[in-house]
Design an enzyme around this catalytic site. Structure first.
Site, PDB file in Angstrom:
ATOM      1  CG  ASP A   1      -1.773   1.213   1.179  1.00 46.80           C
ATOM      2  OD1 ASP A   1      -3.007   1.143   0.430  1.00 46.80           O
ATOM      3  OD2 ASP A   1      -1.671   2.251   1.805  1.00 46.80           O
TER       4      ASP A   1
ATOM      5  CG  MET B   1       4.893   6.242  -2.604  1.00 48.56           C
ATOM      6  SD  MET B   1       5.423   4.820  -3.410  1.00 48.56           S
ATOM      7  CE  MET B   1       7.182   4.684  -3.376  1.00 48.56           C
TER       8      MET B   1
ATOM      9  CG  HIS C   1      -6.483   6.068   4.259  1.00 49.13           C
ATOM     10  ND1 HIS C   1      -6.558   5.961   3.076  1.00 49.13           N
ATOM     11  CD2 HIS C   1      -8.044   6.311   4.848  1.00 49.13           C
ATOM     12  CE1 HIS C   1      -7.742   5.834   2.578  1.00 49.13           C
ATOM     13  NE2 HIS C   1      -8.610   6.055   3.699  1.00 49.13           N
TER      14      HIS C   1
ATOM     15  CG  ASP D   1      -4.649   1.210   5.046  1.00 46.89           C
ATOM     16  OD1 ASP D   1      -5.065   0.992   6.084  1.00 46.89           O
ATOM     17  OD2 ASP D   1      -4.663   2.493   4.089  1.00 46.89           O
TER      18      ASP D   1
END
Length: 200
Positions: free
Chosen positions: A19, A32, A178, A183
């Site tokens: 994730d 990212m 999140h 996750d």
């Protein structure tokens, strides 16, 4: 089988649940900001064996690669870009560490990234791996989308699939926070449930 040739036996697959949290829709213009991963399980000719998703994990927060961001995307993760500018790992270092971790946990098997949905996370992960390390331990196509896996087993159109459409027994018992590692672990549980499910 051609006489004299041994039957081809495929290498096992080692599924890595991944994730990512990002501050925009695509890598390059946007960044990212965190990467979480864990081993979900292993599959060979004898079948699939789930792993404890908390036993082998990876997590890094990364320095942004650009000044651009989408406030709504950034708000999802709650990560602080200014803090990451000062404290986040250099992407080249973090992605090299991640690739080394994948190779270590997948020794004797071929690593496969799995995600829900895989498309967004894979886009960022593959771009970052190629941009900052020049290669991917998953190759260019070693990813499996859990939504597609469920749609196939449930005999549903892909765009009809959401977690709320899944049988309750397939859903993980963990919260979706999140936080990339939380996750990834949650998704690993879902993946193992899907792999064990016979479908309809």
């Amino acid at each position: 089988m051609i006489r004299g040739m041994a039957a081809h036996r495929p290498r096992p697959s080692l599924y890595v649940s991944v994730d990512i949290e990002a501050d925009g829709p695509i890598p390059g213009p946007y960044s990212m900001l965190s990467l979480g991963a864990c081993v979900a399980g292993r599959q060979d000719a004898g079948g699939y064996e789930a792993a404890d998703p908390e036993a082998a994990t990876f997590y890094r927060e990364l320095r942004p690669v650009s000044d651009a961001f989408v406030p709504e995307a950034l708000a999802v993760s709650g990560l602080d870009r200014e803090r990451l500018r000062a404290e986040g790992a250099e992407p080249a270092v973090a992605l090299a560490e991640f690739a080394a971790w994948v190779r270590e946990v997948s020794r004797g098997a071929q690593p496969v990234m799995c995600g829900y949905p895989a498309s967004y996370d894979w886009t960022f992960l593959y771009w970052y791996l190629m941009r900052f390390t020049g290669e991917s331990p998953f190759g260019h196509s070693g990813c499996l989308d859990m939504k597609t896996l469920y749609a196939t087993k449930a005999r549903l159109p892909l765009r009809a699939v959401a977690k709320r459409t899944m049988p309750r027994e397939l859903l993980p018992g963990r919260r979706h926070t999140h936080h990339a590692l939380d996750d990834a672990v949650e998704q690993a549980e879902l993946f193992s449930n899907l792999m064990a499910w016979p479908g309809v």
